[in-house]
Scaffold this active site. Structure first.
Site, PDB file in Angstrom:
ATOM      1  N   HIS A   1       6.401 -12.853  -9.833  1.00 18.25           N
ATOM      2  CA  HIS A   1       5.324 -13.133  -8.890  1.00 18.25           C
ATOM      3  C   HIS A   1       5.010 -12.012  -7.891  1.00 18.25           C
ATOM      4  O   HIS A   1       3.922 -11.432  -7.900  1.00 18.25           O
ATOM      5  CB  HIS A   1       5.674 -14.390  -8.093  1.00 18.25           C
TER       6      HIS A   1
HETATM    7  C1  BDR Z   1       6.855 -17.450  -4.895  1.00 17.82           C
HETATM    8  O1  BDR Z   1       7.891 -18.311  -4.437  1.00 17.82           O
HETATM    9  C2  BDR Z   1       9.096 -17.616  -4.307  1.00 17.82           C
HETATM   10  O2  BDR Z   1      10.154 -18.352  -4.856  1.00 17.82           O
HETATM   11  C3  BDR Z   1       8.902 -16.281  -4.983  1.00 17.82           C
HETATM   12  O3  BDR Z   1       9.645 -15.277  -4.312  1.00 17.82           O
HETATM   13  C4  BDR Z   1       7.420 -16.045  -4.861  1.00 17.82           C
HETATM   14  O4  BDR Z   1       7.094 -15.432  -3.646  1.00 17.82           O
HETATM   15  C5  BDR Z   1       6.401 -17.936  -6.253  1.00 17.82           C
HETATM   16  O5  BDR Z   1       5.878 -19.213  -6.146  1.00 17.82           O
END
Ligand code: BDR
Ligand code: CA
Length: 325
Positions: free
Chosen positions: A254
């Site tokens: 992500h």
């Molecule tokens: C987001 O949530 C977190 O767990 C990850 O680091 C990312 O920023 C993804 O939904």
């Protein structure tokens, strides 16, 4: 297919950059990618927030990323310990109890910078030339929301906000409707969305298409440097859960897509839309409500990134990570 609208910056823009983060396995990879690109990303500071794990650990992990990136020049400021209003939640089930998967963690020698991240944001943005600072936000948006509440004039110093946040076409990851960063502090997200600063959001709609497959991870490992090994070790462990849970051929990274976007926005496509946050208790808590077709006739407040060239992104990341130690 979405109508593509031009990004706020291009593939040559040099960003004066602050990264607000809650490391987090994918945050660490995002930070390494950013630190590997000093000619384009002038990183002023990292600011940390509670999110994937509590603040003490996200701050330790940001300092670890700085150590792995060999960038002692970048200060790390600790920020908000808890969301504005809601009960704190964490994601240790995905990121492990230390917040980073697949690697040994230790206490880095270099400490946090003195002062609170929210004060740092206020002082820095007030002193900055108009529209000069890009803020990348990789966790819950609590720090900026607190800064905006205390000092609304800081919007003047901001050029753009680039957020990993939200979900529309994909559905959520923490609930059927909500993405983690927004769900963890929807009231903060509402304040940030209402700030009037130009916002680009990279939601799950994008990140679930830009997948770290075993082949892409092997290429990173094959670089033979320490950073390539760290990234590959983190990813090998991190993607396992998502590949199984979502039935995907690889796992999303992500937050790293935010840095990929800053470096090469031409790899991504999206459109300006109106986005609202659902902060009411209930099934939609933390949902980003995206008016993709413009039916509400409300002004657009977000450039919503829905498409990306996954191979182009991993080529860029592999090339950049090869520059590190
Ligand atoms: C987001 O949530 C977190 O767990 C990850 O680091 C990312 O920023 C993804 O939904
Ligand atoms: Ca994150």
């Amino acid at each position: 297919m979405p109508t593509n609208t031009p990004p706020l910056s291009d593939d040559t823009t040099v960003h004066t950059l602050i990264i607000d983060t809650d490391p987090g396995a994918d945050d660490v990879i995002a930070l390494l990618l950013a630190m590997a690109s000093p000619e384009r990303l002038k990183i002023q500071a990292l600011t940390t927030v509670a999110g994937n794990v509590p603040l003490a650990k996200t701050s330790r992990n940001a300092r670890l990323a700085r150590e792995w990136g060999q960038r002692p020049d970048i200060p790390v400021y600790g920020g908000a310990q808890r969301p504005l209003l809601r009960t704190p939640i964490y994601a240790a089930d995905i990121h492990g109890s230390e917040g980073i998967t697949g690697v040994q963690v230790h206490e880095p020698a270099q400490p946090l910078a003195e002062g609170h991240a929210v004060d740092y944001l206020i002082d820095t943005l007030r002193a900055a030339p108009a529209q000069s600072v890009t803020l990348a936000m990789l966790g819950p948006q609590t720090n900026l929301a607190l800064a905006l509440a205390q000092a609304p004039d800081i919007v003047r110093g901001l050029r753009e906000l680039v957020l990993m946040a939200g979900a529309h076409f994909n559905g959520g990851n923490i609930t059927p409707t909500a993405e983690f960063n927004v769900f963890a502090d929807p009231h903060a997200a509402e304040i940030v969305l209402g700030s009037g600063v130009p916002i680009t959001m990279l939601p799950l709609d994008l990140t679930h298409k830009v997948l770290a497959t075993p082949e892409r991870i092997a290429r990173l490992r094959g670089l033979g440097n320490q950073a390539g090994r760290i990234v590959a070790d983190i990813l090998d462990a991190y993607v396992r859960h998502d590949m199984q849970y979502y039935g995907l051929p690889g796992g999303p990274v992500h937050d790293a897509t935010v840095v990929g976007y800053l470096l090469q926005p031409s790899l991504f496509g999206g459109r300006w839309v109106n986005v609202a946050i659902d902060s009411r208790e209930g099934l939609g808590f933390g949902q980003t409500v995206v008016d993709w077709y413009g039916g509400l006739k409300k002004p657009a407040n977000v450039r919503w990134i829905a498409e990306g060239d996954a191979q182009g992104f991993f080529d860029l990341m592999t090339q950049r990570i090869s520059r590190l130690f």
